[in-house]
Motif scaffolding. Sequence first.
Motif, PDB file in Angstrom:
ATOM      1  N   SER A 140      -7.146  -8.800   0.060  1.00  0.00           N
ATOM      2  CA  SER A 140      -6.021  -8.733  -0.878  1.00  0.00           C
ATOM      3  C   SER A 140      -4.908  -7.860  -0.320  1.00  0.00           C
ATOM      4  O   SER A 140      -3.731  -8.202  -0.438  1.00  0.00           O
ATOM      5  N   LYS A 141      -5.284  -6.749   0.289  1.00  0.00           N
ATOM      6  CA  LYS A 141      -4.278  -5.861   0.884  1.00  0.00           C
ATOM      7  C   LYS A 141      -3.546  -6.570   2.022  1.00  0.00           C
ATOM      8  O   LYS A 141      -2.321  -6.465   2.137  1.00  0.00           O
ATOM      9  N   LEU A 142      -4.311  -7.263   2.856  1.00  0.00           N
ATOM     10  CA  LEU A 142      -3.693  -7.986   3.972  1.00  0.00           C
ATOM     11  C   LEU A 142      -2.722  -9.041   3.445  1.00  0.00           C
ATOM     12  O   LEU A 142      -1.571  -9.121   3.893  1.00  0.00           O
ATOM     13  N   GLU A 143      -3.174  -9.826   2.484  1.00  0.00           N
ATOM     14  CA  GLU A 143      -2.305 -10.874   1.947  1.00  0.00           C
ATOM     15  C   GLU A 143      -1.119 -10.286   1.183  1.00  0.00           C
ATOM     16  O   GLU A 143      -0.015 -10.822   1.241  1.00  0.00           O
ATOM     17  N   GLU A 147       2.740 -11.012   2.032  1.00  0.00           N
ATOM     18  CA  GLU A 147       3.668 -11.541   1.023  1.00  0.00           C
ATOM     19  C   GLU A 147       4.830 -10.592   0.771  1.00  0.00           C
ATOM     20  O   GLU A 147       5.952 -11.038   0.503  1.00  0.00           O
ATOM     21  N   MET A 148       4.589  -9.294   0.867  1.00  0.00           N
ATOM     22  CA  MET A 148       5.689  -8.327   0.753  1.00  0.00           C
ATOM     23  C   MET A 148       6.678  -8.553   1.907  1.00  0.00           C
ATOM     24  O   MET A 148       7.882  -8.502   1.712  1.00  0.00           O
ATOM     25  N   TYR A 149       6.141  -8.818   3.076  1.00  0.00           N
ATOM     26  CA  TYR A 149       6.985  -9.117   4.226  1.00  0.00           C
ATOM     27  C   TYR A 149       7.815 -10.372   3.961  1.00  0.00           C
ATOM     28  O   TYR A 149       9.023 -10.399   4.184  1.00  0.00           O
ATOM     29  N   GLU A 150       7.151 -11.418   3.483  1.00  0.00           N
ATOM     30  CA  GLU A 150       7.845 -12.686   3.196  1.00  0.00           C
ATOM     31  C   GLU A 150       8.907 -12.515   2.114  1.00  0.00           C
ATOM     32  O   GLU A 150       9.895 -13.248   2.090  1.00  0.00           O
ATOM     33  N   ALA A 151       8.686 -11.549   1.222  1.00  0.00           N
ATOM     34  CA  ALA A 151       9.658 -11.278   0.158  1.00  0.00           C
ATOM     35  C   ALA A 151      10.738 -10.295   0.635  1.00  0.00           C
ATOM     36  O   ALA A 151      11.514  -9.782  -0.165  1.00  0.00           O
ATOM     37  N   SER A 157       5.571  -3.601   2.891  1.00  0.00           N
ATOM     38  CA  SER A 157       4.638  -4.353   3.728  1.00  0.00           C
ATOM     39  C   SER A 157       4.047  -3.452   4.808  1.00  0.00           C
ATOM     40  O   SER A 157       2.833  -3.408   4.999  1.00  0.00           O
ATOM     41  N   LYS A 158       4.906  -2.747   5.488  1.00  0.00           N
ATOM     42  CA  LYS A 158       4.469  -1.867   6.572  1.00  0.00           C
ATOM     43  C   LYS A 158       3.520  -0.796   6.047  1.00  0.00           C
ATOM     44  O   LYS A 158       2.466  -0.536   6.654  1.00  0.00           O
ATOM     45  N   LYS A 159       3.854  -0.205   4.925  1.00  0.00           N
ATOM     46  CA  LYS A 159       3.034   0.853   4.325  1.00  0.00           C
ATOM     47  C   LYS A 159       1.629   0.331   3.989  1.00  0.00           C
ATOM     48  O   LYS A 159       0.624   0.963   4.317  1.00  0.00           O
ATOM     49  N   ILE A 160       1.564  -0.831   3.361  1.00  0.00           N
ATOM     50  CA  ILE A 160       0.278  -1.428   2.980  1.00  0.00           C
ATOM     51  C   ILE A 160      -0.552  -1.754   4.215  1.00  0.00           C
ATOM     52  O   ILE A 160      -1.744  -1.440   4.283  1.00  0.00           O
ATOM     53  N   TYR A 181       2.313  -9.156  11.585  1.00  0.00           N
ATOM     54  CA  TYR A 181       3.188  -8.710  10.504  1.00  0.00           C
ATOM     55  C   TYR A 181       3.638  -7.267  10.697  1.00  0.00           C
ATOM     56  O   TYR A 181       4.742  -6.908  10.317  1.00  0.00           O
ATOM     57  N   LEU A 182       2.773  -6.437  11.299  1.00  0.00           N
ATOM     58  CA  LEU A 182       3.210  -5.078  11.608  1.00  0.00           C
ATOM     59  C   LEU A 182       4.304  -5.093  12.665  1.00  0.00           C
ATOM     60  O   LEU A 182       5.272  -4.375  12.604  1.00  0.00           O
TER      61      LEU A 182
END
Length: 182
Positions: A140-143, A147-151, A157-160, A181-182
Amino acid sequence: MFDELHTYILLKSKTPKECLEAAYYLRAYATYKKSDLTDEKQQLSALERFQEVISYYPKSKYAPYGITALGKLHRRLKNFGEAKGYLKVISDTYPAFSGLPEVMLELSRVYIQKEKIDLAIAVFEKLLANHPKSRFAPDSKLELGKEMYEANNFQASKKILIRLMKADPTMFYDSPDLLIYL
């Protein structure tokens, strides 16, 4: 085993109701677990088994498991509307269900497929807030990070993703998306 269960179910007049109910659910579950994820016919067979058992025993203690399986199967078959409906039934009707974290993850994935990123993010965040130690939390954290990145919420996104990487450094091997994504 399937033949034994099928025979057992056919002899329903001689079978106690509780045993028959369990046999129907066991047969549906076995069909589901045995099905090839790439074989639509096998998935439809599992879907049919669960629909049958839920129609016979809608108040069963096993019903949440059957409804969850229906949601997961419909998502695999790309019937996102049906998948969402079944998964929402679980999240709305069975708040104490032990499988709720998995249901929430599946529901988030349905929202992603339907390009409803804000809803997916909201469900991911609720899952992580209510079930932080769930075995579905890392995925869930990865996804959520993706998704934060995509938004376009790159900082969140980076923090998560950095927190996820620190909590489980082996995630790099299991999910190359983390590095991308990182």
